[in-house]
Write a protein that holds these residues in place. Structure first.
Motif, mmCIF file in Angstrom:
data_model
loop_
_atom_site.group_PDB
_atom_site.id
_atom_site.type_symbol
_atom_site.label_atom_id
_atom_site.label_comp_id
_atom_site.label_asym_id
_atom_site.label_seq_id
_atom_site.Cartn_x
_atom_site.Cartn_y
_atom_site.Cartn_z
ATOM 1 N N SER A 123 0.834 -1.210 0.000
ATOM 2 C CA SER A 123 0.000 0.000 0.000
ATOM 3 C C SER A 123 0.866 1.256 0.000
ATOM 4 C CB SER A 123 -0.929 0.035 1.218
ATOM 5 O OG SER A 123 -2.026 -0.811 1.021
ATOM 6 N N LEU A 154 -4.236 -5.536 -5.875
ATOM 7 C CA LEU A 154 -4.493 -4.715 -4.678
ATOM 8 C C LEU A 154 -4.956 -3.318 -5.100
ATOM 9 C CD1 LEU A 154 -4.164 -4.967 -1.507
ATOM 10 C CD2 LEU A 154 -2.047 -3.690 -1.804
ATOM 11 N N THR A 194 -8.723 -1.654 -4.593
ATOM 12 C CA THR A 194 -8.871 -0.392 -3.894
ATOM 13 C C THR A 194 -9.633 0.614 -4.748
ATOM 14 O OG1 THR A 194 -6.808 -0.863 -2.801
ATOM 15 C CG2 THR A 194 -7.581 1.371 -2.676
ATOM 16 N N LEU A 209 -13.418 1.105 -4.758
ATOM 17 C CA LEU A 209 -14.086 1.964 -3.776
ATOM 18 C C LEU A 209 -14.387 3.353 -4.319
ATOM 19 C CD1 LEU A 209 -12.185 1.100 -0.526
ATOM 20 C CD2 LEU A 209 -14.522 0.518 -1.108
ATOM 21 N N ARG A 210 -13.566 3.789 -5.281
ATOM 22 C CA ARG A 210 -13.797 5.151 -5.815
ATOM 23 C C ARG A 210 -15.116 5.238 -6.542
ATOM 24 N NH1 ARG A 210 -7.884 6.542 -7.306
ATOM 25 N NH2 ARG A 210 -7.068 6.161 -5.211
ATOM 26 N N SER A 266 -19.707 4.097 -1.440
ATOM 27 C CA SER A 266 -19.250 3.534 -0.172
ATOM 28 C C SER A 266 -20.074 4.009 1.003
ATOM 29 C CB SER A 266 -17.800 3.916 0.059
ATOM 30 O OG SER A 266 -17.049 3.413 -0.994
ATOM 31 N N ALA A 290 -19.364 7.848 8.425
ATOM 32 C CA ALA A 290 -18.128 7.050 8.425
ATOM 33 C C ALA A 290 -17.173 7.577 9.483
ATOM 34 C CB ALA A 290 -17.479 7.068 7.042
ATOM 35 N N LEU A 294 -10.366 3.748 5.207
ATOM 36 C CA LEU A 294 -10.443 3.407 3.781
ATOM 37 C C LEU A 294 -11.445 4.306 3.048
ATOM 38 C CD1 LEU A 294 -9.144 1.246 1.961
ATOM 39 C CD2 LEU A 294 -11.222 -0.102 2.232
ATOM 40 N N ILE A 295 -12.590 4.509 3.655
ATOM 41 C CA ILE A 295 -13.632 5.314 3.009
ATOM 42 C C ILE A 295 -13.200 6.778 2.888
ATOM 43 C CG2 ILE A 295 -15.955 6.259 3.333
ATOM 44 C CD1 ILE A 295 -16.783 3.460 4.276
ATOM 45 N N TYR A 341 -10.157 7.930 2.832
ATOM 46 C CA TYR A 341 -9.006 8.059 1.939
ATOM 47 C C TYR A 341 -9.360 7.746 0.492
ATOM 48 C CZ TYR A 341 -4.139 7.714 0.438
ATOM 49 O OH TYR A 341 -2.941 7.904 -0.194
ATOM 50 N N GLU A 342 -10.096 6.676 0.281
ATOM 51 C CA GLU A 342 -10.397 6.250 -1.096
ATOM 52 C C GLU A 342 -11.651 6.888 -1.667
ATOM 53 O OE1 GLU A 342 -8.492 4.760 -3.005
ATOM 54 O OE2 GLU A 342 -7.053 3.877 -1.627
ATOM 55 N N ALA A 343 -12.765 6.677 -0.972
ATOM 56 C CA ALA A 343 -14.022 7.135 -1.559
ATOM 57 C C ALA A 343 -14.145 8.655 -1.475
ATOM 58 C CB ALA A 343 -15.200 6.457 -0.876
ATOM 59 N N GLN A 367 -11.464 10.654 -0.998
ATOM 60 C CA GLN A 367 -10.246 11.250 -1.553
ATOM 61 C C GLN A 367 -9.623 12.317 -0.654
ATOM 62 O OE1 GLN A 367 -9.337 10.679 -5.511
ATOM 63 N NE2 GLN A 367 -9.855 8.849 -4.357
ATOM 64 N N SER A 373 -3.832 12.247 3.220
ATOM 65 C CA SER A 373 -3.435 11.536 4.443
ATOM 66 C C SER A 373 -3.499 12.435 5.675
ATOM 67 C CB SER A 373 -2.017 10.996 4.322
ATOM 68 O OG SER A 373 -1.938 10.092 3.259
ATOM 69 N N LEU A 418 -4.968 1.408 6.479
ATOM 70 C CA LEU A 418 -5.312 1.370 5.057
ATOM 71 C C LEU A 418 -4.883 0.048 4.440
ATOM 72 C CD1 LEU A 418 -4.312 4.894 3.675
ATOM 73 C CD2 LEU A 418 -6.607 3.912 3.760
ATOM 74 N N HIS A 419 -3.679 -0.363 4.779
ATOM 75 C CA HIS A 419 -3.149 -1.580 4.162
ATOM 76 C C HIS A 419 -3.932 -2.816 4.596
ATOM 77 C CE1 HIS A 419 -0.484 -3.936 1.845
ATOM 78 N NE2 HIS A 419 0.179 -4.466 2.848
ATOM 79 N N ARG A 471 -7.244 -2.785 2.774
ATOM 80 C CA ARG A 471 -7.100 -3.098 1.348
ATOM 81 C C ARG A 471 -6.856 -4.586 1.120
ATOM 82 N NH1 ARG A 471 -3.028 1.703 -0.535
ATOM 83 N NH2 ARG A 471 -4.615 3.300 -0.918
ATOM 84 N N ILE A 477 -10.110 -6.363 1.233
ATOM 85 C CA ILE A 477 -10.905 -6.156 0.015
ATOM 86 C C ILE A 477 -10.306 -6.978 -1.131
ATOM 87 C CG2 ILE A 477 -11.715 -4.443 -1.672
ATOM 88 C CD1 ILE A 477 -13.035 -4.152 1.059
#
Ligand SMILES: [Zn+2]
Lengths: 90, 205
Positions: free
Chosen positions: A12, A44, A48, A51-52, A56, B37, B157-158, B160-162, B164, B167, B185-186, B189, B192
């Motif tokens: 990651s 991976l 990930t 999710l975009r 979510s 979230a 995760l949500i 950071y990813e969904a 955006q 960090s 996060l790792h 992931r 998933i």
């Protein structure tokens, strides 16, 4: 020499560009030689990215409705807003 | 997708400042998921809903002090996080985010003692994530597995990813160190990844 297991542990950080230059180079070296790890990193990343595009943490409409009802109530009981807000730090 | 999301946001913010009900309705449906979230990271789901609802009522007045430096979403997420942290401070609940291992046990068991793969990843994703998501069953499966992630990993995760978030923002909102965020996060992931792999291979969730 970086082993597959170790690479999987920092995958990651590699994807997010969070590795030091030296570390990143050793990952790249490993990836050139190891198709399993290439596949792992690719998978991976793709998992990930799902999710975009994904809605979510979908929220039930009933929750949204409840909050909207509450906000509407609060708005209707609100005194006229003053033009200038004394708390503003502007 | 709107070509000018910033313009769109400032239009919405102005309408919120004027106390327009339609603007609140729009904002509530747009931002509540992310706010929940955040809240669920700190408190249990029932409490989280209550906190988010309270925050929206607070926003009616607080929005006048919003200056747009951080973006509306980040601002809302911070309000929720602060309210949760205050509540926790009074109830003396500690949040533990201690992860010693970066690898999920299920993934860890797929390596030989030498550190090489014993059971390598089974699939290559030749499809884009978009194409994968068009598979409704996979999308449902993703929902289900997101629901099963530990709250802290899912929130990280949500956000950071969904959503955006950068960090730094996630660390600030969730009150975690950068290194803890990396591990959360790792771990999320990897889960998933394992879910998608099983789904692709067996069609089962
Ligand atoms: Zn390898």
């Amino acid at each position: 020499m970086l082993m597959c297991r170790e690479l999987a542990g920092i995958a990651s950080d590699y994807i997010d560009g969070e590795l030091s230059t030296g570390r990143r180079l050793s990952v790249q070296m490993h990836l050139m030689m190891c198709r399993h790890c290439r596949s792992f990193i690719g998978n991976l990343r793709a998992s990930t990215e799902l999710l975009r595009g994904h809605s979510s943490a979908r929220v039930e409409q009933s929750v949204i409705d409840r909050i909207n009802h509450c906000v509407t109530e609060a708005l209707s009981h609100r005194p006229e807003a003053p033009d200038a807000d004394p708390d503003s730090d502007r | 997708m709107n070509a000018h999301p910033d313009l769109d946001e400032s239009r919405l913010v102005e309408a919120l400042k004027r106390g327009e009900q339609a603007a609140f309705t729009e904002a509530v449906s747009t931002y509540t998921a992310g706010m929940l979230a955040v809240a669920r990271y700190y408190v249990d789901p029932a409490n989280a809903e209550e906190i988010v609802q309270d925050c929206w009522v607070t926003v009616i007045d607080a929005i006048r002090r919003f200056e747009g430096r951080s973006g509306l979403k980040t601002w809302l997420h911070r309000i929720v996080a602060n309210r949760c942290k205050n509540q926790l401070r009074t109830s003396h609940r500690e949040i533990t985010t201690d992860f010693s291992e970066r690898l999920e046990p299920e993934l860890d068991s797929r390596f030989k003692a030498s550190g090489r793969w014993a059971t390598p990843p089974k699939l290559r994703f030749d499809e884009s994530a978009d194409a994968l998501l068009e598979n409704g069953a996979l999308s449902d499966c993703l929902d289900k597995h997101l629901g099963h992630l530990p709250e802290n990993q899912r929130s990280a995760l949500i956000l950071y990813e969904a959503h955006q978030h950068k960090s730094d923002d996630v660390c600030n909102i969730l009150d975690v160190s950068a290194s803890n965020l990396r591990v959360m996060l790792h771990r999320a992931r990897q889960k998933i990844f394992l879910m998608v792999e099983t789904f692709q291979e067996t069609g089962e969730c």
